[in-house]
Design a protein around this motif. Sequence first.
Motif, PDB file in Angstrom:
ATOM      1  N   SER A  33       0.837  -1.195   0.000  1.00 59.71           N
ATOM      2  CA  SER A  33       0.000   0.000   0.000  1.00 59.71           C
ATOM      3  C   SER A  33       0.875   1.249   0.000  1.00 59.71           C
ATOM      4  O   SER A  33       1.866   1.326   0.724  1.00 59.71           O
ATOM      5  CB  SER A  33      -0.907   0.018   1.232  1.00 59.71           C
ATOM      6  OG  SER A  33      -1.799  -1.068   1.221  1.00 59.71           O
ATOM      7  N   TRP A  35       2.505   2.343  -2.628  1.00 60.67           N
ATOM      8  CA  TRP A  35       3.561   2.200  -3.618  1.00 60.67           C
ATOM      9  C   TRP A  35       2.970   1.754  -4.955  1.00 60.67           C
ATOM     10  O   TRP A  35       1.892   1.186  -5.007  1.00 60.67           O
ATOM     11  CB  TRP A  35       4.582   1.138  -3.186  1.00 60.67           C
ATOM     12  CG  TRP A  35       5.288   1.407  -1.911  1.00 60.67           C
ATOM     13  CD1 TRP A  35       4.857   1.097  -0.650  1.00 60.67           C
ATOM     14  CD2 TRP A  35       6.575   2.021  -1.743  1.00 60.67           C
ATOM     15  NE1 TRP A  35       5.796   1.477   0.283  1.00 60.67           N
ATOM     16  CE2 TRP A  35       6.847   2.034  -0.361  1.00 60.67           C
ATOM     17  CE3 TRP A  35       7.514   2.529  -2.637  1.00 60.67           C
ATOM     18  CZ2 TRP A  35       8.043   2.571   0.146  1.00 60.67           C
ATOM     19  CZ3 TRP A  35       8.694   3.054  -2.126  1.00 60.67           C
ATOM     20  CH2 TRP A  35       8.946   3.065  -0.740  1.00 60.67           C
ATOM     21  N   HIS A  36       3.718   1.962  -6.024  1.00 57.90           N
ATOM     22  CA  HIS A  36       3.403   1.345  -7.302  1.00 57.90           C
ATOM     23  C   HIS A  36       4.695   0.823  -7.915  1.00 57.90           C
ATOM     24  O   HIS A  36       5.789   1.305  -7.610  1.00 57.90           O
ATOM     25  CB  HIS A  36       2.696   2.310  -8.255  1.00 57.90           C
ATOM     26  CG  HIS A  36       3.477   3.538  -8.589  1.00 57.90           C
ATOM     27  ND1 HIS A  36       3.510   4.669  -7.780  1.00 57.90           N
ATOM     28  CD2 HIS A  36       4.298   3.827  -9.651  1.00 57.90           C
ATOM     29  CE1 HIS A  36       4.289   5.594  -8.328  1.00 57.90           C
ATOM     30  NE2 HIS A  36       4.774   5.114  -9.457  1.00 57.90           N
ATOM     31  N   ASP A  38       7.167  -0.143 -11.132  1.00 53.13           N
ATOM     32  CA  ASP A  38       7.513   0.143 -12.522  1.00 53.13           C
ATOM     33  C   ASP A  38       8.613  -0.824 -12.943  1.00 53.13           C
ATOM     34  O   ASP A  38       9.788  -0.634 -12.607  1.00 53.13           O
ATOM     35  CB  ASP A  38       7.967   1.593 -12.696  1.00 53.13           C
ATOM     36  CG  ASP A  38       8.273   1.908 -14.157  1.00 53.13           C
ATOM     37  OD1 ASP A  38       7.563   1.379 -15.034  1.00 53.13           O
ATOM     38  OD2 ASP A  38       9.221   2.671 -14.412  1.00 53.13           O
ATOM     39  N   LEU A  69      10.217   0.097  -7.162  1.00 51.95           N
ATOM     40  CA  LEU A  69       9.033   0.269  -6.337  1.00 51.95           C
ATOM     41  C   LEU A  69       9.018   1.738  -5.933  1.00 51.95           C
ATOM     42  O   LEU A  69       9.946   2.208  -5.277  1.00 51.95           O
ATOM     43  CB  LEU A  69       9.109  -0.638  -5.103  1.00 51.95           C
ATOM     44  CG  LEU A  69       7.905  -0.641  -4.165  1.00 51.95           C
ATOM     45  CD1 LEU A  69       6.689  -1.256  -4.851  1.00 51.95           C
ATOM     46  CD2 LEU A  69       8.239  -1.409  -2.878  1.00 51.95           C
ATOM     47  N   ASN A  72       3.796   6.521  -3.954  1.00 49.57           N
ATOM     48  CA  ASN A  72       2.757   7.315  -4.616  1.00 49.57           C
ATOM     49  C   ASN A  72       2.878   8.796  -4.260  1.00 49.57           C
ATOM     50  O   ASN A  72       2.517   9.663  -5.059  1.00 49.57           O
ATOM     51  CB  ASN A  72       1.369   6.816  -4.222  1.00 49.57           C
ATOM     52  CG  ASN A  72       1.099   5.405  -4.717  1.00 49.57           C
ATOM     53  OD1 ASN A  72       1.706   4.951  -5.696  1.00 49.57           O
ATOM     54  ND2 ASN A  72       0.206   4.697  -4.052  1.00 49.57           N
TER      55      ASN A  72
END
Length: 229
Positions: A33, A35-36, A38, A69, A72
């Motif tokens: 949670s 984070w996103h 790539d 990682l 956001n």
Amino acid sequence: MKPKALLLSLLSLMLLSPLMAQKTPLFNGKDLSGWHVDVPDQDENPNISPSFVVKDGLLISMGTPQGHLISNEEYENYRITAEYRFPEATGNCGILIHASTPRSLYKMFPKSIEVQMYHENAGDFWCIVENIEVDNMVERRGPKEEWGVTEGKKRRILNLTDGSENTPGLWNRMVIECLGDKVKVWVNGDLVNEGYNATATKGQVAVQAEGAKVEFRKLELEPITELSK
């Protein structure tokens, strides 16, 4: 408890609460949670093995497929505290500060300043389409005419110490402080790098998957108004 003592206790809690609330666990110990991910290889193969997993309360960078990682949220004027180890073979990883445009270098790395975690090189700076200066720049970066922040340039700035890391398999503690255009880094209590005139002063935080498996048991951020001595 006597009324006076109770009042003093409540006042103490009121004063401490804002300070306690300032610390933000970038990793909550449960999932990704906030984070996103790539990972360029996922563009063509979305079912590829994950580069970042959570297991037994640890955030694990698997090393491959290579990628990042990325938080956001953006941050500025902060301290990051990371506790990490290489549980298997040592190798490469890093924490990126002031990250912004993704895939700006080698179609992989976001625009940022990397704080290196590569074994026996922890605390090196790597300039990734952003720049930072240090004392003894030529000694630590190489000939000035070769400096740069893009492919083929001397982007690495050596740290100040050797031997600050613990034996492979043991936990290390890295502290990164960013205030304005200044950055300071400690590894296990040793000041290992100090830079200034950074070309970015805020941005996202990123963790690399860059070849070696790395476990994090703590990844915490808190705002600061001055750098530690």
